[in-house]
Enzyme design. Structure first.
Site, mmCIF file in Angstrom:
data_model
loop_
_atom_site.group_PDB
_atom_site.id
_atom_site.type_symbol
_atom_site.label_atom_id
_atom_site.label_comp_id
_atom_site.label_asym_id
_atom_site.label_seq_id
_atom_site.Cartn_x
_atom_site.Cartn_y
_atom_site.Cartn_z
ATOM 1 N N GLY A 1 -40.268 9.983 -30.426
ATOM 2 C CA GLY A 1 -39.743 8.881 -29.603
ATOM 3 C C GLY A 1 -40.275 8.988 -28.180
ATOM 4 O O GLY A 1 -39.626 8.573 -27.213
ATOM 5 N N GLY B 1 -40.547 6.044 -25.460
ATOM 6 C CA GLY B 1 -39.337 5.366 -25.006
ATOM 7 C C GLY B 1 -38.974 5.700 -23.570
ATOM 8 O O GLY B 1 -39.699 6.425 -22.876
ATOM 9 N N GLN B 2 -37.813 5.184 -23.137
ATOM 10 C CA GLN B 2 -37.401 5.322 -21.736
ATOM 11 C C GLN B 2 -37.304 6.796 -21.319
ATOM 12 O O GLN B 2 -37.823 7.190 -20.280
ATOM 13 C CB GLN B 2 -36.039 4.628 -21.516
ATOM 14 C CG GLN B 2 -35.644 4.552 -20.054
ATOM 15 C CD GLN B 2 -34.148 4.353 -19.826
ATOM 16 O OE1 GLN B 2 -33.363 4.210 -20.771
ATOM 17 N NE2 GLN B 2 -33.751 4.337 -18.584
ATOM 18 N N ASP C 1 -44.577 8.824 -31.719
ATOM 19 C CA ASP C 1 -43.714 7.645 -31.734
ATOM 20 C C ASP C 1 -44.172 6.738 -32.874
ATOM 21 O O ASP C 1 -45.289 6.860 -33.381
ATOM 22 C CB ASP C 1 -43.802 6.871 -30.403
ATOM 23 C CG ASP C 1 -42.537 6.059 -30.107
ATOM 24 O OD1 ASP C 1 -41.804 6.420 -29.176
ATOM 25 O OD2 ASP C 1 -42.276 5.066 -30.826
ATOM 26 N N ARG D 1 -44.275 3.477 -32.328
ATOM 27 C CA ARG D 1 -45.112 2.480 -31.646
ATOM 28 C C ARG D 1 -46.266 3.165 -30.918
ATOM 29 O O ARG D 1 -46.339 4.394 -30.847
ATOM 30 C CB ARG D 1 -44.299 1.596 -30.707
ATOM 31 C CG ARG D 1 -43.511 2.316 -29.651
ATOM 32 C CD ARG D 1 -42.835 1.314 -28.725
ATOM 33 N NE ARG D 1 -41.628 1.858 -28.146
ATOM 34 C CZ ARG D 1 -41.136 1.505 -26.956
ATOM 35 N NH1 ARG D 1 -41.736 0.593 -26.247
ATOM 36 N NH2 ARG D 1 -40.037 2.040 -26.492
ATOM 37 N N ASP E 1 -43.487 8.422 -38.049
ATOM 38 C CA ASP E 1 -42.204 7.803 -38.371
ATOM 39 C C ASP E 1 -41.241 8.923 -38.767
ATOM 40 O O ASP E 1 -41.441 9.577 -39.788
ATOM 41 C CB ASP E 1 -42.399 6.811 -39.535
ATOM 42 C CG ASP E 1 -41.102 6.108 -39.896
ATOM 43 O OD1 ASP E 1 -40.047 6.448 -39.321
ATOM 44 O OD2 ASP E 1 -41.153 5.217 -40.768
ATOM 45 N N TYR F 1 -23.591 2.642 -33.203
ATOM 46 C CA TYR F 1 -24.312 3.650 -32.402
ATOM 47 C C TYR F 1 -23.393 4.843 -32.118
ATOM 48 O O TYR F 1 -23.775 6.002 -32.322
ATOM 49 C CB TYR F 1 -24.767 2.980 -31.104
ATOM 50 C CG TYR F 1 -25.460 3.865 -30.101
ATOM 51 C CD1 TYR F 1 -26.687 4.473 -30.381
ATOM 52 C CD2 TYR F 1 -24.912 4.055 -28.830
ATOM 53 C CE1 TYR F 1 -27.336 5.253 -29.422
ATOM 54 C CE2 TYR F 1 -25.557 4.830 -27.877
ATOM 55 C CZ TYR F 1 -26.760 5.429 -28.174
ATOM 56 O OH TYR F 1 -27.402 6.199 -27.227
ATOM 57 N N LYS G 1 -23.711 8.755 -33.386
ATOM 58 C CA LYS G 1 -23.794 9.900 -32.472
ATOM 59 C C LYS G 1 -22.707 10.924 -32.806
ATOM 60 O O LYS G 1 -22.949 12.132 -32.782
ATOM 61 C CB LYS G 1 -23.676 9.443 -31.015
ATOM 62 C CG LYS G 1 -24.884 8.664 -30.506
ATOM 63 C CD LYS G 1 -26.161 9.510 -30.502
ATOM 64 C CE LYS G 1 -27.352 8.806 -29.899
ATOM 65 N NZ LYS G 1 -28.613 9.522 -30.060
HETATM 66 P P1 NAD Z 1 -35.779 4.073 -26.362
HETATM 67 O O1 NAD Z 1 -35.346 2.993 -27.276
HETATM 68 O O2 NAD Z 1 -36.331 3.721 -25.036
HETATM 69 O O3 NAD Z 1 -36.835 5.014 -27.093
HETATM 70 C C1 NAD Z 1 -36.729 5.375 -28.441
HETATM 71 C C2 NAD Z 1 -38.120 5.548 -28.979
HETATM 72 O O4 NAD Z 1 -38.017 5.904 -30.364
HETATM 73 C C3 NAD Z 1 -38.962 4.254 -28.921
HETATM 74 O O5 NAD Z 1 -40.179 4.475 -28.251
HETATM 75 C C4 NAD Z 1 -39.177 3.887 -30.378
HETATM 76 O O6 NAD Z 1 -40.433 3.292 -30.637
HETATM 77 C C5 NAD Z 1 -39.055 5.253 -31.050
HETATM 78 N N1 NAD Z 1 -38.736 5.136 -32.477
HETATM 79 C C6 NAD Z 1 -37.939 4.220 -33.062
HETATM 80 N N2 NAD Z 1 -37.902 4.413 -34.385
HETATM 81 C C7 NAD Z 1 -38.725 5.468 -34.653
HETATM 82 C C8 NAD Z 1 -39.115 6.127 -35.826
HETATM 83 N N3 NAD Z 1 -38.654 5.736 -37.028
HETATM 84 N N4 NAD Z 1 -39.955 7.178 -35.735
HETATM 85 C C9 NAD Z 1 -40.427 7.567 -34.519
HETATM 86 N N5 NAD Z 1 -40.102 6.966 -33.363
HETATM 87 C C10 NAD Z 1 -39.262 5.919 -33.437
HETATM 88 O O7 NAD Z 1 -34.502 5.059 -26.198
HETATM 89 P P2 NAD Z 1 -34.197 6.073 -25.019
HETATM 90 O O8 NAD Z 1 -33.360 5.363 -24.033
HETATM 91 O O9 NAD Z 1 -35.418 6.754 -24.591
HETATM 92 O O10 NAD Z 1 -33.223 7.076 -25.773
HETATM 93 C C11 NAD Z 1 -33.680 8.262 -26.360
HETATM 94 C C12 NAD Z 1 -32.492 9.003 -26.936
HETATM 95 O O11 NAD Z 1 -31.518 9.260 -25.900
HETATM 96 C C13 NAD Z 1 -31.741 8.238 -28.026
HETATM 97 O O12 NAD Z 1 -31.282 9.157 -28.995
HETATM 98 C C14 NAD Z 1 -30.561 7.648 -27.296
HETATM 99 O O13 NAD Z 1 -29.477 7.441 -28.145
HETATM 100 C C15 NAD Z 1 -30.260 8.731 -26.288
HETATM 101 N N6 NAD Z 1 -29.528 8.229 -25.124
HETATM 102 C C16 NAD Z 1 -30.150 7.370 -24.255
HETATM 103 C C17 NAD Z 1 -29.428 6.892 -23.152
HETATM 104 C C18 NAD Z 1 -30.048 5.954 -22.151
HETATM 105 O O14 NAD Z 1 -29.345 5.459 -21.249
HETATM 106 N N7 NAD Z 1 -31.370 5.692 -22.238
HETATM 107 C C19 NAD Z 1 -28.093 7.283 -22.973
HETATM 108 C C20 NAD Z 1 -27.498 8.103 -23.911
HETATM 109 C C21 NAD Z 1 -28.237 8.601 -24.972
HETATM 110 C C1 AKB Z 2 -26.534 2.504 -24.277
HETATM 111 O O1 AKB Z 2 -26.078 1.745 -23.402
HETATM 112 O O2 AKB Z 2 -26.539 2.250 -25.489
HETATM 113 C C2 AKB Z 2 -27.082 3.840 -23.822
HETATM 114 C C3 AKB Z 2 -26.060 4.897 -23.971
HETATM 115 C C4 AKB Z 2 -24.982 5.033 -22.957
HETATM 116 O O3 AKB Z 2 -26.069 5.631 -24.920
HETATM 117 N N1 AKB Z 2 -27.548 3.708 -22.484
#
Ligand code: NAD
Ligand code: AKB
Length: 314
Positions: free
Chosen positions: A10, A13-14, A36, A38, A54, A144, A148
């Site tokens: 992943g 991603g962000q 990733d 993508r 994947d 979601y 978790k």
């Molecule tokens: P994001 O959606 O920006 O990135 C997720 C990445 O996973 C994407 O680039 C996507 O292409 C990739 N992905 C999706 N399906 C896939 C697959 N089958 N195989 C491989 N890659 C795949 O999410 P994020 O914000 O970077 O979050 C990352 C993790 O942190 C997640 O587990 C999320 O639940 C957790 N999290 C994020 C936040 C937040 O505010 N960003 C808060 C709490 C928890």
């Molecule tokens: C969301 O809003 O889904 C995420 C999180 C708090 O897990 N930023």
């Protein structure tokens, strides 16, 4: 000491982009394999190895882990809260099968460490709203959050039963300027800075007084690295650690922006994400993380606003 080889799943991603770059600084560019579903995020171009992968395809994942001599996995791929409510079965499948595939391979290949993030979304409407403790009533109402919650207990199970050194943080909403957020309920707190800098009014999809736990990305990345560097004996919680930095509402972040951009305006048009936000705590008690491995945030709301506006402008 043998060199670590790290796989980030992943990575486009962000969080993945920033975590991959931070890990490359510590372990060396070639030692951190970004992956990733993508294409590679442009910010990762030329910074180290990348494979298309994947996480749902266990054989492919297992093959890459062996071929690349991987010793640690950071598994970030998931569907977040707002996107998850639009497609619950997709969210459940990815969020559950992904972590189960990683844990099973970690057990089989005796990987050294695994990182997997949970979220404050695992709490539900019956959890305490203020200073929500590490252990409390947990009845999540989003797919979601349910995924978790279940994932946390799978992590603890693999640790207790098979000795897998898996570590986790319950991130709050994360704010960053480098890459776009992936479909969460807290995403408004990123869009708001973009609109402010475009000198446009911002329409928020949450009500003005919706307080939520939040954190600036540099703190989240540092928390992740500090957790993963801590001695295993200090990690007493093998579900996932509460961590916190700040709590704000759309009205308070707007007021923070107005200190630097007095003409900025906001109005409110709540949508389906309001119910998700209402089900979460407003603030988090993270004393276990502070005691066990020394967690402390650096950014408050105004420091983050100043930095976001400066960095986005640049
Ligand atoms: P994001 O959606 O920006 O990135 C997720 C990445 O996973 C994407 O680039 C996507 O292409 C990739 N992905 C999706 N399906 C896939 C697959 N089958 N195989 C491989 N890659 C795949 O999410 P994020 O914000 O970077 O979050 C990352 C993790 O942190 C997640 O587990 C999320 O639940 C957790 N999290 C994020 C936040 C937040 O505010 N960003 C808060 C709490 C928890
Ligand atoms: C969301 O809003 O889904 C995420 C999180 C708090 O897990 N930023």
């Amino acid at each position: 000491m043998p060199k670590e080889r790290i796989l980030v799943i992943g990575a486009s991603g962000q969080i993945g982009v920033e975590l991959t770059l931070a890990l490359r600084k510590i372990y060396g560019d070639q030692q951190v394999v970004a992956s990733d579903l993508r294409e590679m995020n442009p910010l990762l171009e030329g910074t180290g190895p990348y494979v298309a992968l994947d996480v749902m395809n266990k054989e492919m994942l297992h093959g890459q882990i062996i071929r690349q001599n991987i010793t640690q996995v950071y598994h970030l791929a998931a569907i977040l809260s707002a996107t998850g409510e639009k497609n619950p079965s997709l969210a459940w499948n990815l969020n559950m099968q992904g972590i189960l595939n990683v844990l099973e391979i970690a057990k089989e290949e005796k990987l050294k460490k695994i990182y997997w993030p949970s979220s404050i979304a695992m709490f539900g409407p019956t959890s305490p709203k203020k200073n929500c403790p590490q252990q409390t009533i947990i009845e999540p109402t989003t797919v979601y959050g349910i995924s978790k919650y279940a994932g946390e207990f799978w992590c603890q199970y693999y640790h207790q039963k098979f000795g897998v050194d898996v570590r986790s943080l319950r991130y709050p909403g994360l704010i960053s300027y480098k890459s776009a957020p992936g479909g969460g309920t807290t995403d408004y707190a990123i869009d708001i800075y973009h609109k402010a800098l475009q000198h446009k009014p911002f329409t928020c999809f949450l009500e003005k007084d919706t307080f939520l736990p939040m954190m600036y990305m540099p703190d989240a990345i540092r928390a992740t690295l500090e957790l993963m560097e801590a001695p295993a004996a200090d990690i007493r919680i093998r579900t996932s650690y509460n961590i916190a930095a700040m709590s704000f509402s759309p009205a308070t972040i707007a007021a923070s922006i107005q200190k630097y951009m007095p003409d900025f305006t906001i109005d409110y048009r709540p949508d389906f994400r309001q119910a998700i936000a209402n089900s979460w705590p407003q603030s988090i008690d993270d004393s276990c993380a502070r005691v066990d491995w020394g967690w402390k945030e650096q950014y408050d709301l105004d420091m983050m606003t100043r930095d976001m506006l400066e960095k986005l402008k640049a």
